[in-house]
Design a protein around this motif. Structure first.
Motif, short mmCIF file in Angstrom:
data_model
loop_
_atom_site.label_atom_id
_atom_site.label_comp_id
_atom_site.label_asym_id
_atom_site.label_seq_id
_atom_site.Cartn_x
_atom_site.Cartn_y
_atom_site.Cartn_z
N LYS A 107 -46.49 51.92 -48.23
CA LYS A 107 -45.96 50.78 -47.48
C LYS A 107 -45.57 51.28 -46.09
O LYS A 107 -45.11 52.41 -45.91
CB LYS A 107 -44.75 50.18 -48.18
N LEU A 108 -45.77 50.43 -45.10
CA LEU A 108 -45.44 50.76 -43.73
C LEU A 108 -43.97 50.44 -43.48
O LEU A 108 -43.55 49.29 -43.53
CB LEU A 108 -46.32 49.94 -42.77
N VAL A 109 -43.20 51.52 -43.26
CA VAL A 109 -41.75 51.37 -43.05
C VAL A 109 -41.43 51.88 -41.66
O VAL A 109 -41.65 53.08 -41.36
CB VAL A 109 -40.96 52.15 -44.12
N LYS A 110 -40.96 51.00 -40.80
CA LYS A 110 -40.60 51.35 -39.43
C LYS A 110 -41.75 52.06 -38.71
O LYS A 110 -41.57 53.07 -38.03
CB LYS A 110 -39.35 52.23 -39.40
N GLY A 111 -42.94 51.56 -38.90
CA GLY A 111 -44.11 52.08 -38.23
C GLY A 111 -44.71 53.32 -38.86
O GLY A 111 -45.67 53.87 -38.33
N GLU A 112 -44.17 53.78 -39.99
CA GLU A 112 -44.69 54.96 -40.66
C GLU A 112 -45.09 54.58 -42.08
O GLU A 112 -44.43 53.77 -42.74
CB GLU A 112 -43.66 56.08 -40.70
N SER A 113 -46.15 55.22 -42.55
CA SER A 113 -46.63 54.95 -43.91
C SER A 113 -45.80 55.78 -44.89
O SER A 113 -45.75 57.03 -44.78
CB SER A 113 -48.12 55.30 -44.01
N LYS A 114 -45.19 55.12 -45.83
CA LYS A 114 -44.36 55.77 -46.85
C LYS A 114 -44.80 55.33 -48.23
O LYS A 114 -45.32 54.24 -48.43
CB LYS A 114 -42.89 55.40 -46.65
N VAL A 115 -44.57 56.24 -49.20
CA VAL A 115 -44.80 55.92 -50.60
C VAL A 115 -43.50 55.37 -51.16
O VAL A 115 -42.45 56.02 -51.07
CB VAL A 115 -45.26 57.15 -51.40
N VAL A 116 -43.58 54.14 -51.70
CA VAL A 116 -42.38 53.49 -52.23
C VAL A 116 -42.55 53.29 -53.73
O VAL A 116 -43.67 53.20 -54.24
CB VAL A 116 -42.14 52.15 -51.51
N TRP A 117 -41.38 53.23 -54.40
CA TRP A 117 -41.33 52.96 -55.84
C TRP A 117 -40.58 51.66 -56.05
O TRP A 117 -39.55 51.40 -55.41
CB TRP A 117 -40.64 54.10 -56.57
N GLU A 118 -41.11 50.90 -57.00
CA GLU A 118 -40.49 49.60 -57.27
C GLU A 118 -40.45 49.37 -58.77
O GLU A 118 -41.41 49.63 -59.49
CB GLU A 118 -41.29 48.50 -56.59
N TRP A 119 -39.32 48.89 -59.21
CA TRP A 119 -39.12 48.60 -60.63
C TRP A 119 -39.60 47.19 -60.93
O TRP A 119 -39.34 46.25 -60.19
CB TRP A 119 -37.63 48.74 -60.97
N GLN A 120 -40.36 47.07 -62.06
CA GLN A 120 -40.84 45.77 -62.49
C GLN A 120 -39.73 45.05 -63.24
O GLN A 120 -39.28 45.51 -64.29
CB GLN A 120 -42.07 45.93 -63.39
#
Length: 388
Positions: free
Chosen positions: A330-343
């Motif tokens: 996901k693009l966070v503040k202009g940088e590509s980051k790997v995010v984790w999300e709980w279902q």
């Protein structure tokens, strides 16, 4: 006319006075001595017995006095012949003594005791201590040679003789005296009976401490090193076995600690993601449901654990295998980051209670307490803001 013849004048007779009438009246019995003037037979016998006992005591005392204190005879001169030395008018000179004009002088190292010569205890004790000092000196020198190959084993007797001059014990006898020299000779003679000795071609005598005695003077480090060299075939396999066992135990312990820490971090990640998802759902979209994985890593790991890449990699593997967590870039503040999300879909309450119970067991077993195991609502909001 007739011549006239002179007539001799007659001397008048002097008549003795008549005895007194009382003397003529005494009886003949009155002229005898009294009966108690002389002792009786019993008294005379007692007197003889007392005189006999007194004479016997006097004779016995005189004999005992002569026996205990016999009259001393002068000593025979030492330079007399053996037959003349046993004459009745003198006493033979005792051993270790020199006699001259009836007087006794003891040799060096001996002192006079009565009419004989005995060894001087002070000289013997000093000679014994000096002998022990020489033995220790020789044995330490030989031990250094056996351990490290330095020094010498054979020491000249002349060198030992000179070393004794500076010993503190010799100050008691003075320097360059007969007793001083005799004490050193006695010490070296006693040492020569124990130590090995030899005579060089030049005639110089040398002493050496036996190797069996020098073994007791080796340092402990030398003894251990020599023992290892002697039993090298046994020491090397045992040492390798011990090192391998220690390394195996260390690896097992590290793996166990790693697996325990990975599980602990995995449960904390699940709790944080689940709390973040529930908070985002209840806030009607004001809070993002996802969390940046790198920020979550830096938040959970200790500073020294951040250098261990294997630890967080194991956590990522467990997260990847968990179907309740989505991983996507996901693009966070202009940088590509790997995010984790709980279902959020599914029975979250039951799964949440189970995870809380498991974390309680982990905390009781490891004795560790983390501030984010049971975060308050305020801390949850701050954590979500920092992770997003």
């Amino acid at each position: 006319m007739s011549s006239a013849t002179p007539k001799k004048r007659l001397k008048p007779k002097i008549s003795s006075p008549p005895p007194p009438p009382s003397a003529s009246r005494r009886s003949p019995i009155a002229l005898e001595p009294p009966r108690h003037l002389f002792p009786s037979k019993q008294e005379l016998l007692r007197l003889v017995v007392v005189l006999a006992i007194a004479s016997s005591v006097a004779v016995a005392c005189n004999f005992l006095a002569n026996f205990l204190r016999p009259q001393t005879k002068p000593f025979c001169d030492s330079d007399l012949d053996a037959l003349d030395a046993f004459a009745d008018d003198c006493e033979p000179c005792p051993s270790h003594g020199e006699c001259h004009k009836g007087k006794l002088d003891c040799a060096r190292g001996y002192r006079k005791l009565g009419r004989s010569c005995v060894e001087d205890g002070d000289i013997n004790e000093t000679a014994r201590k000096l002998s022990e000092w020489v033995e220790n000196h020789l044995c330490e020198s030989n031990a250094q040679l056996l351990c490290y190959g330095m020094g010498t084993a054979w020491v000249p007797a002349e060198e030992i003789w000179n070393d004794l001059d500076g010993h503190p014990l010799m100050k008691n006898f003075g320097w360059d005296t007969a007793i001083f020299i005799y004490t050193k000779q006695k010490a070296i003679e006693a040492t020569g009976k124990i130590m090995q000795n030899r005579t060089e071609v030049s005639g110089m005598k040398e002493l050496k401490c036996p190797d069996s005695v020098a073994e007791h003077f080796k340092p402990y480090t030398c003894r251990i090193r020599l023992w290892i060299f002697k039993h090298v075939l046994l020491v090397v396999p045992v040492s390798l076995l011990l090192v391998a066992s220690a390394m195996l135990i260390w690896k097992v312990r590290c793996r166990w600690h790693l697996s325990t820490r990975v599980e602990e971090l995995y449960h904390q990640v699940c709790d944080i993601l689940e709390d973040n998802a529930l908070t985002s759902k209840n806030s009607n979209g004001e809070t993002e449901p996802w969390v940046v994985a790198a920020r979550l890593r830096d938040h959970l790991l200790l500073p020294k654990e951040r250098k261990d890449r294997v630890l967080w990699k194991k956590v990522e593997e467990l997260v990847q295998e968990d179907s309740r967590i989505d991983r996507y870039p996901k693009l966070v503040k202009g940088e590509s980051k790997v995010v984790w999300e709980w279902q959020v879909e599914g029975s979250l309450s039951s799964s949440r209670s189970m995870k809380k119970g498991e974390q309680g067991k982990l905390k009781s077993s490891h004795g560790r307490h983390l501030n984010f195991d049971q975060p308050s609502p305020e801390s949850r909001r701050d954590l979500q803001a920092s992770l997003q």
